[in-house]
Design a protein around this motif. Structure first.
Motif, PDB file in Angstrom:
ATOM      1  N   HIS A 223       3.272   5.460 -11.862  1.00 44.75           N
ATOM      2  CA  HIS A 223       3.469   4.118 -12.407  1.00 44.75           C
ATOM      3  C   HIS A 223       3.449   3.006 -11.370  1.00 44.75           C
ATOM      4  N   GLY A 224       3.612   3.299 -10.100  1.00 45.62           N
ATOM      5  CA  GLY A 224       3.639   2.227  -9.109  1.00 45.62           C
ATOM      6  C   GLY A 224       4.827   1.319  -9.354  1.00 45.62           C
ATOM      7  N   ALA A 225       4.597   0.004  -9.320  1.00 47.39           N
ATOM      8  CA  ALA A 225       5.662  -0.952  -9.615  1.00 47.39           C
ATOM      9  C   ALA A 225       5.771  -1.134 -11.124  1.00 47.39           C
TER      10      ALA A 225
ATOM     11  N   SER B 226       0.878  -1.174   0.000  1.00 43.22           N
ATOM     12  CA  SER B 226       0.000   0.000   0.000  1.00 43.22           C
ATOM     13  C   SER B 226       0.909   1.215   0.000  1.00 43.22           C
TER      14      SER B 226
ATOM     15  N   LEU C  79       9.631  -1.454  -7.279  1.00 44.57           N
ATOM     16  CA  LEU C  79       8.794  -0.354  -6.797  1.00 44.57           C
ATOM     17  C   LEU C  79       9.696   0.656  -6.117  1.00 44.57           C
TER      18      LEU C  79
ATOM     19  N   LYS D   5      -2.929   3.490  -1.906  1.00 39.64           N
ATOM     20  CA  LYS D   5      -3.253   2.820  -3.155  1.00 39.64           C
ATOM     21  C   LYS D   5      -2.592   1.447  -3.148  1.00 39.64           C
ATOM     22  N   THR D   6      -3.298   0.447  -3.631  1.00 35.91           N
ATOM     23  CA  THR D   6      -2.769  -0.906  -3.664  1.00 35.91           C
ATOM     24  C   THR D   6      -1.818  -1.069  -4.847  1.00 35.91           C
ATOM     25  N   VAL D   7      -0.607  -1.554  -4.545  1.00 37.40           N
ATOM     26  CA  VAL D   7       0.419  -1.721  -5.584  1.00 37.40           C
ATOM     27  C   VAL D   7       0.921  -3.162  -5.547  1.00 37.40           C
TER      28      VAL D   7
ATOM     29  N   HIS E 124       3.502   4.106   3.391  1.00 40.70           N
ATOM     30  CA  HIS E 124       3.488   2.785   2.785  1.00 40.70           C
ATOM     31  C   HIS E 124       3.562   1.681   3.837  1.00 40.70           C
TER      32      HIS E 124
ATOM     33  N   HIS F 249       9.765  -7.227 -10.956  1.00 36.33           N
ATOM     34  CA  HIS F 249       9.259  -5.860 -10.831  1.00 36.33           C
ATOM     35  C   HIS F 249      10.033  -5.100  -9.761  1.00 36.33           C
TER      36      HIS F 249
END
Length: 277
Positions: A105-107, A48, A62, A52-54, A70, A60
């Motif tokens: 973009h998040g992860a 989080s 992040l 927002k859920t990532v 977070h 990947h």
């Protein structure tokens, strides 16, 4: 006051192996004064970031920016590297790319061709990190190895955009300048036109640039900045909603509540309760 975590030195690196739902370290969401990179080697993790859920899959990365709230939500057969790096150890070019694009973009997926190099680089960095004073010129050596790892991770964010001269392009420079202005003035400047004036460009051009680079309008990014900071304060403090509205620059308490619910689908009180569950 929202707590900010820090690291004692310029760098911390650790590997978490075999993390599953029953063993994940569940601590309160927090924010850091440094950059943090979560590199998923195998398995999966759900983070989080600013509520927002990532999700992260194998291969990947992040990047969590300084100040972002977070925490880890869940993990399954997760093997991840965590690299925490103070701002001064990250090259200015890398910071520019990360600060400009990571929030949207998040992860992101790492370049498959670079995965072996990243694995070797991180392993080497970790080995030298835990060796301590056994290595001469350790700070310099660690900084060089860190630069390699962060450069590969930053490249994954840069790859989301196709232009070779992306960093030098005028639109990207404008987006970066807008984000910096927004971070400094969102409490007092709510009008998109005010930011366009500060940047000495037309509102229509600013909207065009921001929309092209992020997919969102200027007003949407202003709203996200206000709502994100509001949710951080709601999570960490017990101040009244009326006091929060005033702190966010709204004299009209009812308007702020409507503005918040329109953006999140929840009232501020509901958001506070939801984030603490």
């Amino acid at each position: 006051m929202i707590p900010v975590h820090s690291i004692t030195g310029a760098l911390e690196i650790r590997k978490l192996s075999g993390i599953n739902p029953d063993s994940i370290h569940r601590r309160l969401a927090h924010r850091d004064e440094h950059y943090q990179f979560v590199i998923q080697e195998s398995g999966s993790t759900v983070m989080s970031v600013d509520f927002k859920t990532v999700p992260l899959k194998a291969g990947h990365v992040l990047c969590i920016l300084p100040g972002q709230v977070h925490r880890a939500q869940s993990a399954r057969h997760s093997h991840v590297w965590i690299i925490a790096v103070k701002r001064e150890w990250i090259h200015e070019t890398y910071r520019f790319v990360l600060d400009t694009f990571a929030p949207n973009h998040g992860a992101v997926a790492l370049d498959k061709a670079m995965l072996p190099a990243l694995h070797h680089s991180i392993t080497l960095l970790h080995d030298m990190y835990i060796s301590g004073d056994e290595i001469r010129f350790l700070p310099q050596v660690l900084r060089g190895a860190t630069d390699v790892c962060i450069g590969i991770c930053t490249g994954a964010y840069h790859r989301q955009h196709t232009e070779d001269d992306l960093i030098l392009s005028r639109p990207v420079q404008l987006l970066h300048e807008f984000r910096q202005l927004l971070a400094r003035h969102y409490l007092t400047m709510k009008s998109p036109a005010a930011y366009a004036d500060k940047l000495h460009i037309s509102l229509s051009y600013l909207n065009e640039v921001v929309k092209e680079q992020t997919g969102y309008s200027v007003s949407r990014l202003i709203q996200e900045q206000v709502i994100t900071e509001s949710r951080r304060i709601l999570y960490y403090t017990d101040i009244s909603i009326k006091e929060l509205a005033t702190r966010m620059g709204y004299d009209d308490y009812s308007y702020f509540c409507r503005y918040f619910k329109n953006a999140t689908g929840m009232t501020p009180a509901q958001a506070r309760k939801f984030s603490r569950e």
